[in-house]
Design an enzyme around this catalytic site. Structure first.
Site, PDB file in Angstrom:
ATOM      1  N   MET A 201     -37.865  91.572 113.984  1.00 43.37           N
ATOM      2  CA  MET A 201     -39.082  91.161 113.280  1.00 43.37           C
ATOM      3  C   MET A 201     -40.313  91.855 113.845  1.00 43.37           C
ATOM      4  O   MET A 201     -41.384  91.261 113.972  1.00 43.37           O
ATOM      5  CB  MET A 201     -39.248  89.634 113.354  1.00 43.37           C
ATOM      6  CG  MET A 201     -38.069  88.873 112.776  1.00 43.37           C
ATOM      7  SD  MET A 201     -38.113  87.099 113.122  1.00 43.37           S
ATOM      8  CE  MET A 201     -37.768  87.083 114.888  1.00 43.37           C
TER       9      MET A 201
ATOM     10  N   LYS B 246     -37.815  82.195 104.753  1.00 43.40           N
ATOM     11  CA  LYS B 246     -39.042  82.402 105.520  1.00 43.40           C
ATOM     12  C   LYS B 246     -39.148  83.899 105.776  1.00 43.40           C
ATOM     13  O   LYS B 246     -38.296  84.493 106.430  1.00 43.40           O
ATOM     14  CB  LYS B 246     -39.004  81.647 106.856  1.00 43.40           C
ATOM     15  CG  LYS B 246     -38.876  80.148 106.704  1.00 43.40           C
ATOM     16  CD  LYS B 246     -39.055  79.442 108.038  1.00 43.40           C
ATOM     17  CE  LYS B 246     -37.955  79.763 109.017  1.00 43.40           C
ATOM     18  NZ  LYS B 246     -36.649  79.254 108.591  1.00 43.40           N
TER      19      LYS B 246
ATOM     20  N   ASP C 154     -31.307  81.361 103.532  1.00 47.66           N
ATOM     21  CA  ASP C 154     -32.463  82.188 103.823  1.00 47.66           C
ATOM     22  C   ASP C 154     -32.688  83.221 102.729  1.00 47.66           C
ATOM     23  O   ASP C 154     -31.774  83.571 101.972  1.00 47.66           O
ATOM     24  CB  ASP C 154     -32.269  82.922 105.158  1.00 47.66           C
ATOM     25  CG  ASP C 154     -32.541  82.031 106.356  1.00 47.66           C
ATOM     26  OD1 ASP C 154     -33.108  80.942 106.156  1.00 47.66           O
ATOM     27  OD2 ASP C 154     -32.185  82.430 107.481  1.00 47.66           O
TER      28      ASP C 154
END
Length: 509
Positions: A400, A285, A263
């Protein structure tokens, strides 16, 4: 003239010295001097099976040296090293009394083409001795290039605690199995899979191999050879960023991987722990940025595993907490690819530890929730039960949620959560550049604007963070401890909190 080629990053950073291992069994080694230091070097050489001759010259022999001679482990000569026939020796070590003798000893060794070490005089040495961890045939050498011998000894003690004594027996078994395994398995993934299984057995307990271990392992090698070679995928949690928070099992997976799909949030320090030969591919991502599609990542894992590769899918935090592991596991299982998961420390746990806060302190919170701050579309999820989340006896951790923080604050307040409910925001959790913001639910948007959205952000809402804030204020003048997130005040040695979150101090009698 520019060639247009980009510079490839080196797989190995600069080395002060190159670690080499001499095979000395049956080889002649010259040692000059009768001191305790010379005796130790002679004993070390004798332990390798070398034929050691010690030349005393005018010096008297140390007691340890006399004991070695009495045991027949070394030969002691009263002659001076200058009278020796150097053509017979493979290695030379000298304990020289002064610079003049050291220079002469080195010059003689170089003239005869013999590698030389002058004890405690690094300028005259072709090679150095480091600290040793002995699980022979496993031997670990540690060098600080002479800069900090005490540090080398401390590192040796650390490694001693990690390597079980039984490793000696397993390493000896490996030497006996090698020819049989090589005859059954060709070089490549199948052979490495066998040895990875062997390593897991070696570290799985405190006992060495039993009498039937060799037969069982060779039978396993035979079965592997008869089976179709299929790769595998391991989803590995890398934790919040601090490499010291990586699990030992995750470390072994990184060391066994052929390919690592990592990641965007993985720290370079964690990637440094991977096998040097492993191919590393960024498949990050990130919200609001150009990213790999999940479908493309799934396809890459399938293609690599079908090619027989051992794939590590390295994810920040824990793969099972907002890591899309469910989608990846489903795709791999449907394709018949072996898949396993190694958990990691999730960001919420790391935030609580770094802030010395309990997410479920019984005076403040009876449960904890992990909630995503955005949906697949990037907006706030539409199917969240905000009334349930607005429970004042629950600690809620929002992942997030940097770009939706203001909306989250408004929804929680609208459902009855008091605007003064404490909030803790953290970015780059557990890393040296960690940032934190303490405040209230009403000021969440303001705090997020201060922290920014460029780095991974997590925030927690709940009364437990008032306790942390009270402790922080009460201990501003307390001694300071240091962690990956920077300096943190230590808690008062005797303290308790009232149910409303205020700090009560107790005086010792």
């Amino acid at each position: 003239m520019a060639t247009g080629r980009t510079k490839t990053p080196a797989r190995m950073e600069d080395l002060a010295v190159l670690p080499l291992f001499f095979r000395l069994k049956g080889k002649a080694v010259l040692v000059a001097g009768g001191s305790d230091a010379a005796a130790w070097k002679a004993e070390l050489m004798a332990a390798t099976g070398a034929d050691v001759t010690v030349f005393l010259g005018r010096e008297a022999a140390d007691e340890a040296l006399l004991a070695l001679e009495a045991d027949g482990r070394v030969h002691v000569s009263g002659a001076d090293w200058s009278a020796a026939d150097w053509t017979a020796f493979e290695l030379a070590l000298g304990d020289c009394v002064d610079e003049e003798e050291a220079q002469a000893f080195r010059a003689r060794a170089k003239a005869e083409g013999v590698p030389v070490n002058v004890i405690d005089k690094p300028d005259y040495c072709d090679f150095q001795f480091g600290s040793i961890v002995n699980r022979s045939p496993v031997v670990v050498g540690i060098s600080t290039d002479g800069a900090a011998p005490i540090l080398g000894q401390a590192i040796r003690r650390r490694i001693e605690t990690l390597l079980p004594k039984s490793l000696k027996g397993w390493a000896g078994l490996a030497a006996g199995l090698r020819d049989g395994v090589n005859a059954r398995l060709k070089p490549g993934g199948a052979r490495r899979a066998f040895w990875e299984h062997f390593v897991d057995l070696s570290f799985s307990g405190t006992s060495g191999p039993d009498d039937g271990a060799a037969d069982r392992l060779l039978s396993r090698a035979t079965r592997i050879a008869a089976s179709p070679q299929t790769g595998s995928v391991t989803l590995v949690g890398a934790g919040p960023g601090d490499p010291e928070l990586l699990t030992l099992k995750a470390m072994r997976a990184l060391q066994a991987a052929d390919v690592i799909l990592f990641d965007d949030l993985i720290s370079p320090e964690i990637l440094e722990l991977a096998r040097r030969e492993a191919k590393r591919m960024l498949v990050g991502k990130r919200g609001g940025r150009t990213s790999c599609r999940q479908e493309d990542i799934n396809r890459m894992m399938l293609d690599l595993a079908r090619a027989g590769k051992r794939v590590v899918r390295l994810k920040s935090g824990d793969p099972s907490v907002f890591g899309r592991s469910g989608e990846e596991i489903t795709a791999l299982r449907e394709a018949g690819i072996p898949v396993s998961v190694i958990p990691g420390i999730t960001a919420a746990s790391a935030l609580a530890a770094g802030a010395t806060t309990s997410l479920t302190h019984r005076d403040c919170a009876q449960s904890v929730r992990f909630v995503t701050g955005h949906s697949k579309k990037g907006a706030l999820p539409e199917d969240i039960d905000w009334r349930a989340i607005a429970d004042p006896t629950t600690t809620t951790m929002f992942y997030m949620g940097g770009r939706t923080a203001g909306e989250i604050s408004a929804r929680l307040i609208a459902e009855g959560l008091p605007p003064e409910t404490p909030v803790l925001i953290a970015a780059n959790i557990s890393r040296p550049d960690e940032q934190r913001w303490h405040g209230s639910l009403a000021g969440l948007g303001e705090g997020m604007a201060e922290i920014g959205h460029d780095n991974p952000v997590l925030f927690g809402v709940g009364r437990v963070f008032a306790r942390n804030e009270a402790l922080r204020e009460a201990s501003k003048d307390a001694p300071v401890s240091f962690s990956a997130g920077g300096a943190r005040p230590l808690a008062p040695t005797m303290s308790s909190y009232l149910s409303d979150g205020t700090l009560a101090m107790c005086r010792s009698a």
